[in-house]
Scaffold this motif. Structure first.
Motif, PDB file in Angstrom:
ATOM      1  N   UNK A 134       1.111  -1.188  -0.197  1.00 34.93           N
ATOM      2  CA  UNK A 134      -0.025   0.106   0.036  1.00 34.93           C
ATOM      3  C   UNK A 134       0.832   1.318   0.125  1.00 34.93           C
ATOM      4  N   UNK A 135       1.906   1.309   0.919  1.00 31.54           N
ATOM      5  CA  UNK A 135       2.780   2.424   0.936  1.00 31.54           C
ATOM      6  C   UNK A 135       3.375   2.647  -0.542  1.00 31.54           C
ATOM      7  N   UNK A 136       3.846   1.693  -1.188  1.00 29.65           N
ATOM      8  CA  UNK A 136       4.636   1.802  -2.498  1.00 29.65           C
ATOM      9  C   UNK A 136       3.623   2.670  -3.403  1.00 29.65           C
ATOM     10  N   UNK A 137       2.562   1.968  -3.480  1.00 30.22           N
ATOM     11  CA  UNK A 137       1.435   2.533  -4.311  1.00 30.22           C
ATOM     12  C   UNK A 137       0.931   4.033  -4.084  1.00 30.22           C
ATOM     13  N   UNK A 138       0.715   4.405  -2.816  1.00 28.74           N
ATOM     14  CA  UNK A 138       0.110   5.460  -2.307  1.00 28.74           C
ATOM     15  C   UNK A 138       1.527   6.593  -2.409  1.00 28.74           C
ATOM     16  N   UNK A 139       2.448   6.268  -2.417  1.00 29.47           N
ATOM     17  CA  UNK A 139       3.712   7.133  -2.466  1.00 29.47           C
ATOM     18  C   UNK A 139       4.078   7.461  -3.929  1.00 29.47           C
ATOM     19  N   UNK A 140       3.853   6.666  -4.510  1.00 30.98           N
ATOM     20  CA  UNK A 140       4.032   6.975  -6.001  1.00 30.98           C
ATOM     21  C   UNK A 140       2.856   7.653  -6.857  1.00 30.98           C
ATOM     22  N   UNK A 141       1.467   7.652  -6.292  1.00 34.20           N
ATOM     23  CA  UNK A 141       0.540   8.279  -6.515  1.00 34.20           C
ATOM     24  C   UNK A 141       0.460   9.574  -6.134  1.00 34.20           C
ATOM     25  N   UNK A 142       1.139   9.901  -4.748  1.00 30.48           N
ATOM     26  CA  UNK A 142       1.272  11.168  -4.365  1.00 30.48           C
ATOM     27  C   UNK A 142       2.375  11.862  -5.180  1.00 30.48           C
ATOM     28  N   UNK A 143       3.290  11.065  -5.436  1.00 29.08           N
ATOM     29  CA  UNK A 143       4.357  11.871  -6.240  1.00 29.08           C
ATOM     30  C   UNK A 143       4.359  12.311  -7.547  1.00 29.08           C
ATOM     31  N   UNK A 144       3.478  11.301  -8.341  1.00 26.03           N
ATOM     32  CA  UNK A 144       3.026  11.985  -9.686  1.00 26.03           C
ATOM     33  C   UNK A 144       2.160  13.173  -9.415  1.00 26.03           C
ATOM     34  N   UNK A 145       1.346  13.447  -8.580  1.00 24.71           N
ATOM     35  CA  UNK A 145       0.344  14.565  -8.279  1.00 24.71           C
ATOM     36  C   UNK A 145       1.287  15.779  -7.971  1.00 24.71           C
ATOM     37  N   UNK A 146       2.500  15.501  -7.098  1.00 22.94           N
ATOM     38  CA  UNK A 146       3.334  16.557  -7.087  1.00 22.94           C
ATOM     39  C   UNK A 146       4.168  17.053  -8.068  1.00 22.94           C
ATOM     40  N   UNK A 147       4.617  16.070  -8.804  1.00 23.79           N
ATOM     41  CA  UNK A 147       5.313  16.553 -10.040  1.00 23.79           C
ATOM     42  C   UNK A 147       4.542  16.563 -11.312  1.00 23.79           C
ATOM     43  N   UNK A 148       3.386  16.433 -11.243  1.00 26.73           N
ATOM     44  CA  UNK A 148       2.625  16.469 -12.682  1.00 26.73           C
ATOM     45  C   UNK A 148       2.907  15.351 -13.597  1.00 26.73           C
ATOM     46  N   UNK A 149       3.184  14.112 -12.886  1.00 27.53           N
ATOM     47  CA  UNK A 149       3.595  12.963 -13.797  1.00 27.53           C
ATOM     48  C   UNK A 149       2.364  11.959 -13.938  1.00 27.53           C
ATOM     49  N   UNK A 150       1.038  12.685 -13.854  1.00 31.89           N
ATOM     50  CA  UNK A 150      -0.018  11.733 -13.872  1.00 31.89           C
ATOM     51  C   UNK A 150      -0.256  11.490 -15.438  1.00 31.89           C
TER      52      UNK A 150
END
Length: 283
Positions: A134-150
């Motif tokens: 769960x942590x790995x998935x949530x972290x990557x989701x949050x970082x994508x929002x932070x960096x605009x990498x969606x």
């Protein structure tokens, strides 16, 4: 009087065994399901029959798999939550995910400087495979929002990082292995898993290169061995340097900062007492 403190009545061995999430049958089934779909999403180019019609819909595949993977990751997170992800664990999940998301942009544009991977390795080791996924998935989701990498690649990144972090939680000897031996094992895992992460992420984009533009692109008319050779050549030509940098940074940070961070994470887990119910008795 309140009872059930984090260390009260526990032996040292029991304290080191504490996990945020204990994987039950439903959680294992959900993880198996999402991992199976993920493997199909990543690996279909290497297993699809050249005579099938899969290749004709290649441009639709990222969006179809993306929508399905997002739903499956959500199901896994909900299932794991039912097995014991309480408020304290949610708070720690948020802190670690925010920290990992903040670390990711540090290496943006610089080959291999990705310190978030070392944090994921140590967090998965201390907090277990369920929490790690769960942590790995949530972290990557949050970082994508932070960096605009969606984009359509984001669910693939979430799943790959979930596997990466979960793998650290599955390493042997959590009750016995400590000190330099544990750090050496985590460093070795981080080194190998950093290459594995880069390799599976290459699979997410490799099939959609123009086959006419390069002799290392996916060819829907070629056999599986031929496409595997093309894929290996593609990895060597495009991502080897980046993956090597990621692996080396993960090893260096694990060996230099790992002992301190492991101690802090274990202390925080014991004090939070995720699995210890608090009861009150009248005076």
């Amino acid at each position: 009087m309140a009872h059930g403190g984090p260390d009260k009545g526990r032996t040292r061995k029991e304290r080191t065994r504490m996990k945020v999430i204990r994987l039950g049958p439903r959680s294992i089934a959900a993880l198996t399901l999402v991992s199976g779909v993920g493997l199909a999403a990543f690996g279909w180019p290497l297993f699809a029959d050249p005579t099938s019609q899969v290749g004709t819909h290649a441009q639709d595949a990222p969006w179809l798999f993306a929508g399905l993977l997002v739903l499956l990751v959500a199901v896994v997170a909900a299932t794991i939550s039912e097995s014991g992800l309480g408020p304290k664990a949610v708070a720690m999940l948020g802190v670690l995910a925010a920290t990992g998301a903040a670390l990711r942009p540090i290496g943006a544009g610089t080959a291999g400087i990705e310190p978030m991977f070392f944090l994921m390795v140590l967090s998965g080791r201390v907090l277990g495979p369920g929490f790690g996924f769960v942590l790995g998935g949530v972290t990557m989701f949050a970082s994508a929002l932070l960096t605009g990498g969606v984009g359509p690649w984001m669910p693939f990144q979430m799943l790959a990082m979930g596997w990466f972090t979960m793998g650290a939680g599955l390493l042997p000897g959590p009750e016995r292995l400590r000190g330099r031996a544990e750090l050496a094992m985590l460093a070795a895992y981080g080194f190998c898993a950093a290459f594995a992460y880069g390799t599976v992420m290459n699979l997410a984009g490799w099939p959609f290169m123009d086959a006419l533009a390069s002799n290392v692109a996916f060819d829907p008319d070629a056999s599986t061995p031929a496409n595997l050779a093309r894929f290996l050549a593609y990895c060597l030509a495009t991502s080897l340097g980046w993956d090597l940098g990621r692996a080396v940074v993960t090893v260096v940070l694990t060996l230099t900062l790992g002992a301190t961070l492991l101690k802090a994470l274990r202390r925080a887990t014991r004090r939070a007492a995720f699995e210890t119910p608090v009861t009150f008795e009248p005076r």
